[in-house]
Design an enzyme around this catalytic site. Structure first.
Site, PDB file in Angstrom:
ATOM      1  N   GLU A  81      -3.813  -1.216 -10.986  1.00  0.00           N
ATOM      2  CA  GLU A  81      -2.792  -1.898 -11.769  1.00  0.00           C
ATOM      3  C   GLU A  81      -2.981  -1.756 -13.279  1.00  0.00           C
ATOM      4  O   GLU A  81      -2.009  -1.658 -14.015  1.00  0.00           O
ATOM      5  CB  GLU A  81      -2.728  -3.377 -11.399  1.00  0.00           C
ATOM      6  CG  GLU A  81      -2.147  -3.662 -10.039  1.00  0.00           C
ATOM      7  CD  GLU A  81      -3.156  -3.555  -8.911  1.00  0.00           C
ATOM      8  OE1 GLU A  81      -4.228  -2.945  -9.106  1.00  0.00           O
ATOM      9  OE2 GLU A  81      -2.861  -4.059  -7.821  1.00  0.00           O
ATOM     10  N   GLU A 115      -4.940  -5.518  -1.698  1.00  0.00           N
ATOM     11  CA  GLU A 115      -4.945  -6.993  -1.739  1.00  0.00           C
ATOM     12  C   GLU A 115      -4.511  -7.577  -0.399  1.00  0.00           C
ATOM     13  O   GLU A 115      -5.065  -8.564   0.070  1.00  0.00           O
ATOM     14  CB  GLU A 115      -4.030  -7.479  -2.868  1.00  0.00           C
ATOM     15  CG  GLU A 115      -4.594  -7.137  -4.235  1.00  0.00           C
ATOM     16  CD  GLU A 115      -3.630  -7.424  -5.349  1.00  0.00           C
ATOM     17  OE1 GLU A 115      -2.487  -6.910  -5.296  1.00  0.00           O
ATOM     18  OE2 GLU A 115      -3.989  -8.165  -6.271  1.00  0.00           O
TER      19      GLU A 115
HETATM   20  N1  T1G Z   1       5.643   2.115  -5.524  1.00  0.00           N
HETATM   21  C1  T1G Z   1       6.719   2.907  -5.395  1.00  0.00           C
HETATM   22  N2  T1G Z   1       6.664   4.257  -5.332  1.00  0.00           N
HETATM   23  C2  T1G Z   1       5.462   4.811  -5.410  1.00  0.00           C
HETATM   24  C3  T1G Z   1       4.279   4.047  -5.543  1.00  0.00           C
HETATM   25  C4  T1G Z   1       4.412   2.639  -5.584  1.00  0.00           C
HETATM   26  N3  T1G Z   1       3.344   1.840  -5.664  1.00  0.00           N
HETATM   27  N4  T1G Z   1       3.235   4.897  -5.597  1.00  0.00           N
HETATM   28  C5  T1G Z   1       3.752   6.144  -5.500  1.00  0.00           C
HETATM   29  N5  T1G Z   1       5.076   6.095  -5.391  1.00  0.00           N
HETATM   30  C6  T1G Z   1       5.989   7.229  -5.235  1.00  0.00           C
HETATM   31  C7  T1G Z   1       5.936   8.178  -6.411  1.00  0.00           C
HETATM   32  O1  T1G Z   1       6.813   7.737  -7.433  1.00  0.00           O
HETATM   33  C8  T1G Z   1       6.410   9.466  -5.757  1.00  0.00           C
HETATM   34  O2  T1G Z   1       7.798   9.317  -5.588  1.00  0.00           O
HETATM   35  C9  T1G Z   1       5.825   9.388  -4.360  1.00  0.00           C
HETATM   36  O3  T1G Z   1       5.514   7.991  -4.142  1.00  0.00           O
HETATM   37  C10 T1G Z   1       4.561  10.194  -4.198  1.00  0.00           C
HETATM   38  O4  T1G Z   1       3.705   9.772  -5.251  1.00  0.00           O
HETATM   39  C11 T1G Z   1       0.617  -7.188  -7.064  1.00  0.00           C
HETATM   40  C12 T1G Z   1       1.843  -5.440  -8.500  1.00  0.00           C
HETATM   41  C13 T1G Z   1      -0.348   6.369  -4.031  1.00  0.00           C
HETATM   42  C14 T1G Z   1      -2.216   7.806  -4.930  1.00  0.00           C
HETATM   43  O5  T1G Z   1      -0.383   1.958  -9.032  1.00  0.00           O
HETATM   44  O6  T1G Z   1      -1.439   6.289  -7.546  1.00  0.00           O
HETATM   45  O7  T1G Z   1       0.363  -3.280  -6.428  1.00  0.00           O
HETATM   46  O8  T1G Z   1       8.513  11.380  -6.837  1.00  0.00           O
HETATM   47  O9  T1G Z   1       3.487  12.062  -6.264  1.00  0.00           O
HETATM   48  O10 T1G Z   1      -0.124  12.377  -5.473  1.00  0.00           O
HETATM   49  O11 T1G Z   1      -1.378  -6.172  -7.582  1.00  0.00           O
HETATM   50  O12 T1G Z   1       1.318   7.720  -6.009  1.00  0.00           O
HETATM   51  O13 T1G Z   1       8.213  11.459  -4.351  1.00  0.00           O
HETATM   52  O14 T1G Z   1      10.120  10.126  -5.345  1.00  0.00           O
HETATM   53  O15 T1G Z   1       1.877  10.191  -6.861  1.00  0.00           O
HETATM   54  O16 T1G Z   1       0.051  11.681  -2.998  1.00  0.00           O
HETATM   55  C15 T1G Z   1      -0.292  -0.422  -7.723  1.00  0.00           C
HETATM   56  C16 T1G Z   1       0.458   4.257  -7.759  1.00  0.00           C
HETATM   57  C17 T1G Z   1       1.120  -0.901  -7.805  1.00  0.00           C
HETATM   58  C18 T1G Z   1      -0.405   3.239  -7.044  1.00  0.00           C
HETATM   59  C19 T1G Z   1      -0.147   8.847  -4.020  1.00  0.00           C
HETATM   60  N6  T1G Z   1      -0.318   0.850  -7.085  1.00  0.00           N
HETATM   61  N7  T1G Z   1       0.594   5.446  -6.968  1.00  0.00           N
HETATM   62  O17 T1G Z   1      -0.368   9.998  -4.816  1.00  0.00           O
HETATM   63  O18 T1G Z   1       1.849  11.202  -4.540  1.00  0.00           O
HETATM   64  S1  T1G Z   1       1.190  -2.420  -8.673  1.00  0.00           S
HETATM   65  C20 T1G Z   1      -0.359   1.967  -7.819  1.00  0.00           C
HETATM   66  C21 T1G Z   1      -0.394   6.400  -6.957  1.00  0.00           C
HETATM   67  C22 T1G Z   1       0.627  -3.558  -7.557  1.00  0.00           C
HETATM   68  C23 T1G Z   1      -0.103  -5.879  -7.117  1.00  0.00           C
HETATM   69  C24 T1G Z   1       0.517  -4.943  -8.097  1.00  0.00           C
HETATM   70  C25 T1G Z   1      -0.073   7.629  -6.170  1.00  0.00           C
HETATM   71  C26 T1G Z   1      -0.716   7.626  -4.769  1.00  0.00           C
HETATM   72  P1  T1G Z   1       8.731  10.662  -5.520  1.00  0.00           P
HETATM   73  P2  T1G Z   1       2.708  10.862  -5.838  1.00  0.00           P
HETATM   74  P3  T1G Z   1       0.306  11.410  -4.433  1.00  0.00           P
END
Ligand code: T1G
Length: 697
Positions: free
Chosen positions: A125, A105
């Site tokens: 999301e 975004e």
């Molecule tokens: N926020 C905080 N921590 C996150 C995170 C995030 N968005 N995404 C991943 N982590 C942490 C995860 O907990 C882990 O932590 C480490 O990063 C590695 O993750 C307004 C409100 C990005 C594809 O839903 O899909 O934006 O265990 O093991 O396999 O519209 O993480 O190491 O302490 O999964 O390489 C939308 C979610 C948020 C993306 C990486 N975004 N993340 O995959 O590593 S809502 C998501 C993923 C939003 C707006 C709204 C995957 C990844 P730790 P991992 P990976």
């Protein structure tokens, strides 16, 4: 620093820097806004590039801040995007690896976007029970069109940057940069430095979809698929607003949907599961940098259903497997089933033939233990009998190289006892796969008293490689999942004695969200499996009462679908469960024998006793240290037992119900003379948390 600012000649570069994936936490958001202000205040700056440090451009909003004041602390994501919309110098997003959620975004609010090939682009999301809340539902349709963006937003699935670049031309990405992304972005920024007016996605009009009824057809398709989840339907409404409303009205509409969804229990459950899955792999007493043992060769003992399924996990991950059996005919049969499983996937178009050939090339089979002497990991999947396990582990101890990990797939036996059959108990661990082993994501890793820390670190790492959700369990009867399931099953039987029918119990459980109720599960898995274990229980735990109804059903050979009849009757070749008069008679006979006058039992009581019996057992499992965390217990049930994801798992569901209410219900159940009144005494941990107004998670 969560966002750095540096000048590259006349271009300012803002780098998101909030490991591990540049989540757009408050500090990072502030860094971007401050960086933009700095760039605009500096007359030498002609353009701005925003990029991400480390392994992502940005994984989106920092989910760890959700439902905390930080999430909405100014500048929030909208403020960042407004600052970008108001930029008077061109801002170029330089995207690599991952641009998801709020990260995408933010990029969509920049004037330009350049991207490296292979980046994962998504608005995921919906998988967290929300929707893109910072303009994604309004901007993406303006550059990708309704069809593609609706599909991406409702599914939450990532697409590769080069595929989107091909599909959308220059609209989403102005340029795909092969080679050094930053240099390419700087050059591009200088090319557009004098561009006027600055292009803004918000100024575009959403192109109308090819078919006008796309929104209705998407809604209809979501009716069943999104059962229990409000977010997908609201995603459709928001994308529709991108077509029918002005940009600012659309943003306001999206914000309202987001505010509603982020407060729902379903979203909290999904976020709980997201973190629960990742937290489960952390072992407090095993340092993250523990050296791992190499796992390049796996041996599987036993070519039965489990052995075959377990082998497929490793072949799928490109790890060679040798399957060992005692007789050629068992090998032939087992390998035949394994090959058939793969060929079925090829037939369904889920697997390419050349991939199948590659996987099978990694598979060897043998009748000779000497052939697996150099294995790095051996997984025993033989008959669930301690004498057979003893024989196998004594042999493994004799033949397999020192340093190899010796694992048992046992689902009920004592891993410490199994380890004692060897002279290397520190190398022994339980790897409890769930049938079908190549499908179910759950893997219970059973840690023996002697299991070495590097063995634990190694198997947790291997579990990730074979795409399992590994949850560590201590050694006890049934580990985490089956130990809790035992109480669930007992309650299901007592409910029949007191007046419910199998179909009523199943329907109540399925209305709660279970994929299948307990009796349909029994008929699918085979009622004789539980019967065999119960008979062992009757001697080991004489005071643990089960209803006799289940035993009589088995004595009549009603093992389930595999015998054409179980708790239900089945027409030949059909799986549709038909209420059985014979079973009803068995139930009535047992009620008479117990002097019970059947009563109407509410669905609420049925579900309460099924679920909270597991919660009480789960609390004991936590107290005993068998499970490390309540979220681990939830992950076991969400990934191995068909517990409804939108409820977040049994312990999370108890939290959202309120532990004081759960304790009060248990006190009620305790008054029922037919039930196991001693069992319903709330576990001390549960009683304590309830009294203190706290939660498990
Ligand atoms: N926020 C905080 N921590 C996150 C995170 C995030 N968005 N995404 C991943 N982590 C942490 C995860 O907990 C882990 O932590 C480490 O990063 C590695 O993750 C307004 C409100 C990005 C594809 O839903 O899909 O934006 O265990 O093991 O396999 O519209 O993480 O190491 O302490 O999964 O390489 C939308 C979610 C948020 C993306 C990486 N975004 N993340 O995959 O590593 S809502 C998501 C993923 C939003 C707006 C709204 C995957 C990844 P730790 P991992 P990976």
């Amino acid at each position: 620093m969560s966002a750095t600012y540096e000048l590259h000649g006349d271009v300012a570069v803002i780098t998101l820097n909030n490991p591990p994936v540049n989540g757009l936490g408050h500090a990072t958001r502030s860094g971007v806004v401050e960086g933009l202000a700095k760039a605009h205040a500096d007359a030498t700056v002609k353009a701005v590039v925003i990029t991400g440090a480390g392994k992502a451009f940005s994984g989106g909003a920092d989910i760890r801040e959700f439902n905390t004041p930080k999430a909405s602390a100014k500048p929030d994501l909208h403020d960042v995007n407004t600052a970008l919309d108001n930029a008077t110098k061109p801002v170029v997003a330089a995207i690599h690896s991952v641009a998801m959620g709020g990260g995408l975004e933010l990029a969509l609010s920049c004037n330009y976007r350049v991207v490296a090939p292979g980046a994962q682009i998504a608005l995921p999301e919906v998988k967290l029970g929300i929707l893109p809340g910072a303009g994604g539902t309004q901007r993406l349709p303006r550059v990708l069109g309704v069809e593609t963006s609706l599909n991406m937003i409702v599914s939450g699935e990532p697409a590769k940057s080069e595929a989107l670049a091909k599909a959308a031309g220059q609209k989403l990405f102005d340029r795909v940069i092969e080679g050094d992304l930053l240099q390419g972005a700087l050059a591009f920024a200088r090319e557009v430095a004098a561009a006027k007016p600055l292009p803004r996605v918000r100024d575009l009009k959403t192109p109308p979809p090819a078919s006008a009824d796309i929104f209705e057809t998407t809604r209809a398709a979501l009716k069943t698929k999104a059962r229990g989840f409000p977010a997908p339907l609201r995603c459709v409404d928001a994308v529709e607003a991108a077509l029918n409303k002005g940009f600012d009205d659309g943003i306001e509409f999206e914000r309202q949907q987001f505010e509603f969804l982020v407060g729902t229990n379903e979203s909290k459950a999904l976020r709980h599961a997201f973190f629960g899955e990742r937290t489960a792999s952390k072992l407090p007493d095993v340092p993250e940098d523990t050296p791992l043992r190499k796992i390049e060769k796996v041996a599987v003992i036993g070519a039965g259903t489990m052995g075959g399924g377990i082998s497929m996990n490793f072949l799928n991950a490109g790890i060679p497997v040798t399957i060992l059996e005692t007789k050629q005919e068992f090998l032939d049969r087992g390998l035949g089933v394994l090959r058939k499983n793969y060929e079925a996937q090829v037939a369904k178009g889920k697997l390419k033939q050349e991939v199948l050939d590659k996987r099978l090339a990694l598979l060897t089979s043998t009748l000779d233990y000497a052939a697996i002497a150099d294995a790095d990991l051996v997984i025993e999947a033989v008959y669930e009998d301690i004498a057979v396990k003893e024989q196998v582990f004594k042999k493994l101890d004799e033949v397999v190289r020192q340093g190899a990990i010796l694992a048992s797939n046992t689902s009920t036996l004592d891993v410490d006892k199994i380890a004692s059959f060897t002279k290397r108990p520190q190398d022994v661990v339980g790897l409890h796969f769930f049938s079908p082993a190549n499908v179910m994501r759950l893997l219970e890793v059973v840690r023996g008293k002697a299991t070495a820390k590097d063995v634990m670190a190694t198997v947790m790492n291997v579990a990730k490689k074979i795409k399992k959700v590994a949850v560590v369990s201590g050694v006890c009867d049934g580990f985490i999942g089956n130990r809790m399931l035992e109480q669930y099953t007992r309650q299901a039987g007592f409910l029949l004695e007191e007046g419910a029918s199998p179909q009523q119990v199943d329907k109540a459980a399925e209305a709660f969200g279970f994929a299948m109720g307990p009796f349909r599960v029994g008929d699918l898995a085979g009622n004789d499996v539980g019967w065999y274990i119960r008979k062992r229980r009757y001697t080991e735990k004489p005071n643990l009462r089960y209803t006799k109804i289940g035993d009589v059903v088995c004595e009549r050979g009603r093992f389930g679908q595999k015998t054409g009849k179980g708790w239900y009757d089945y027409e030949a070749g059909k799986r549709e469960p038909i209420p059985s008069a014979e079973v009803q008679q068995i139930i009535e006979d047992e009620r008479k024998a117990r002097g019970i006058t059947p009563r109407q039992i509410s669905d609420e009581e049925i579900v309460g006793r099924l679920v909270f019996s597991m919660v009480n057992e789960g609390a004991k499992i936590l107290e005993e240290g068998i499970a490390l965390r309540a979220s681990d217990i939830d992950m076991v049930y969400l990934t191995g037992y068909g517990f409804p994801l939108f409820r977040g798992g049994p312990m999370f569901h108890a939290d959202t119900t309120g532990l004081a209410k759960v304790v009060a219900l248990m006190k009620d159940y305790q008054k029922n003379p037919n039930d196991d009144t001693a069992f319903w005494e709330p576990a001390p941990l549960l009683a304590k948390l309830a009294a203190e107004g706290k939660t498990f998670n």
